[in-house]
Write an enzyme that holds these catalytic residues in place. Structure first.
Site, mmCIF file in Angstrom:
data_model
loop_
_atom_site.group_PDB
_atom_site.id
_atom_site.type_symbol
_atom_site.label_atom_id
_atom_site.label_comp_id
_atom_site.label_asym_id
_atom_site.label_seq_id
_atom_site.Cartn_x
_atom_site.Cartn_y
_atom_site.Cartn_z
ATOM 1 C CB SER A 10 12.404 -33.339 31.004
ATOM 2 O OG SER A 10 12.215 -32.451 32.106
ATOM 3 N N GLY A 11 14.081 -34.664 33.627
ATOM 4 C CA GLY A 11 15.214 -34.320 34.485
ATOM 5 C C GLY A 11 15.078 -32.952 35.107
ATOM 6 C CG ASP A 14 8.375 -27.223 35.657
ATOM 7 O OD1 ASP A 14 8.236 -26.743 36.796
ATOM 8 O OD2 ASP A 14 8.667 -26.543 34.655
ATOM 9 C CB SER A 15 8.991 -33.771 34.410
ATOM 10 O OG SER A 15 10.395 -33.749 34.541
ATOM 11 C CG MET A 34 10.028 -39.478 25.731
ATOM 12 S SD MET A 34 8.824 -38.575 24.718
ATOM 13 C CE MET A 34 9.217 -36.894 25.172
ATOM 14 C CB CYS A 103 8.889 -31.847 20.741
ATOM 15 S SG CYS A 103 9.603 -33.081 21.860
ATOM 16 C CB CYS A 201 16.454 -29.872 23.525
ATOM 17 S SG CYS A 201 15.572 -30.902 22.305
#
Length: 357
Positions: A10-11, A14-15, A34, A103, A201
């Site tokens: 996601s940027g 965490d990811s 995505m 989502c 978002c």
């Protein structure tokens, strides 16, 4: 041959750390962001730089530093249909949506999951704080709460299927957030100190109601604020402006504080009551997904929660149909809200959940 994993990036920190951990474990990885919306989709000027562009560059930077290929997958049509349109329709029909659950259900663990399978990748990896375990005795994959309960995200993951759980990795489930940030800082990730996202978002300015008006191009008719006995107290500004339990923004003077207790779409009225009127011990839910069991054979003692930040509460759950459950809490719960999720817990294991009706 190494297992292959698509890492949803996601940027955020965490990811990014999830990507680092999976790469370190020897998986053959690609990073994927995505693309969920265009500026025009969320009522932002085409000329304005969208914050998601910064997120893409942060994700690309981390992927490059890890030496893994990086892609952007365009899922804008599916996101508009399954998340934004559902969000709008919920407010128009007097319920309160949970777009993060939608989502996860329709984008991360359906659309991205299918894309990974099409590319012959074995796993989807995300930065969610939760754990997946296989229980041999049950022959089922279990979804469990994260070690760091202050960051636990199992509530928004209850819709995952057995197939999805079998092909998903949550490398952060056994870590605390402080440990995740330390890993990011020690490897010089550009987003090591980036703030966590806090809100929906696609609503980037103004209120949810203002977004809905801009998105649909509609004006929503005013109507009456009423007590449950029908007494008219004043005029509301359109039902999309209200949700169960709301106190602020009503503009009604009364002898004691009033809250939204019901939204009557058919009569275009918003029912107000006292704090006492918000409490209930029972609910029904449909669109259920069960994880640790295939069905609930008899009334079962569990703990349940009806919103993300709530502490689980003692209750009894009964399956009343193929796709429905009834939950009775030991003590009345405040502001049980149609459209939100009820999630059932057996200790740190998620039994399942459904959409409150």
């Amino acid at each position: 041959m190494n297992s292959k994993a698509v890492i949803a990036m996601s940027g955020g920190v965490d990811s990014s750390v999830a990507a680092f951990l999976i790469k370190s474990q020897g998986y053959d990885c690609i990073g994927a962001t995505m693309k969920l919306f265009h500026n025009e989709d969320i009522c932002i000027s085409h000329e304005k730089s969208c914050c998601s562009l910064e997120d893409v560059e942060d994700a690309r930077n981390v992927a490059y530093s890890l030496g893994i290929p990086y892609y952007v997958f365009n899922f804008t049509d599916r996101f508009r249909e399954d998340v934004i349109d559902r969000f709008v329709n919920s407010y128009e029909t007097g319920t309160t949506p949970n777009p993060c659950i939608d989502c996860n259900r329709y984008l991360k663990f359906e659309k991205l999951f299918l894309r990974a399978r099409e590319l012959n990748y074995d796993y989807v990896v995300t930065g969610h704080y939760s754990r997946i375990e296989f229980n041999k005795a049950l022959g089922r994959y279990l979804l469990k709460k994260a070690i760091d309960e202050t960051k636990d995200q199992s509530y928004v993951l209850y819709s995952m299927t057995q197939e999805q759980l079998a092909h998903t990795l949550f490398p952060l489930g056994a870590l605390r957030k402080t440990e995740v940030r330390k890993i990011a800082e020690s490897h010089g990730f550009v987003n090591a100190k980036k703030h966590d996202s806090q809100d929906i978002c696609f609503v980037q300015k103004g209120t949810y109601a203002n977004f809905i008006k801009q998105y649909t191009g509609k004006e929503y008719p005013h109507g009456d604020f009423v007590l449950k006995d029908g007494t008219v107290l004043g005029e509301h500004k359109g039902i999309i402006n209200y949700t169960i339990g709301q106190r602020k923004g009503l503009g009604i003077a009364y002898k004691e504080p009033l809250y939204v207790t019901e939204i009557d779409v058919s009569n275009n009225t918003v029912v107000l009551g006292t704090d006492r009127d918000l409490f209930s011990k029972t609910l029904t839910a449909n669109n259920i997904n069960l994880i640790s069991v295939s069905s609930i054979e008899k009334p079962t003692r569990i703990k349940a929660k009806v919103r993300y930040r709530q502490v689980e509460q003692p209750a009894t759950v009964t399956q009343i149909g193929d796709d429905s459950i009834a939950v009775e809490f030991d003590e009345p719960q405040r502001a049980i809200t149609k459209g939100q999720a009820v999630v059932l817990y057996d200790g740190d294991t998620i039994l399942g959940g459904g959409t409150i009706q």
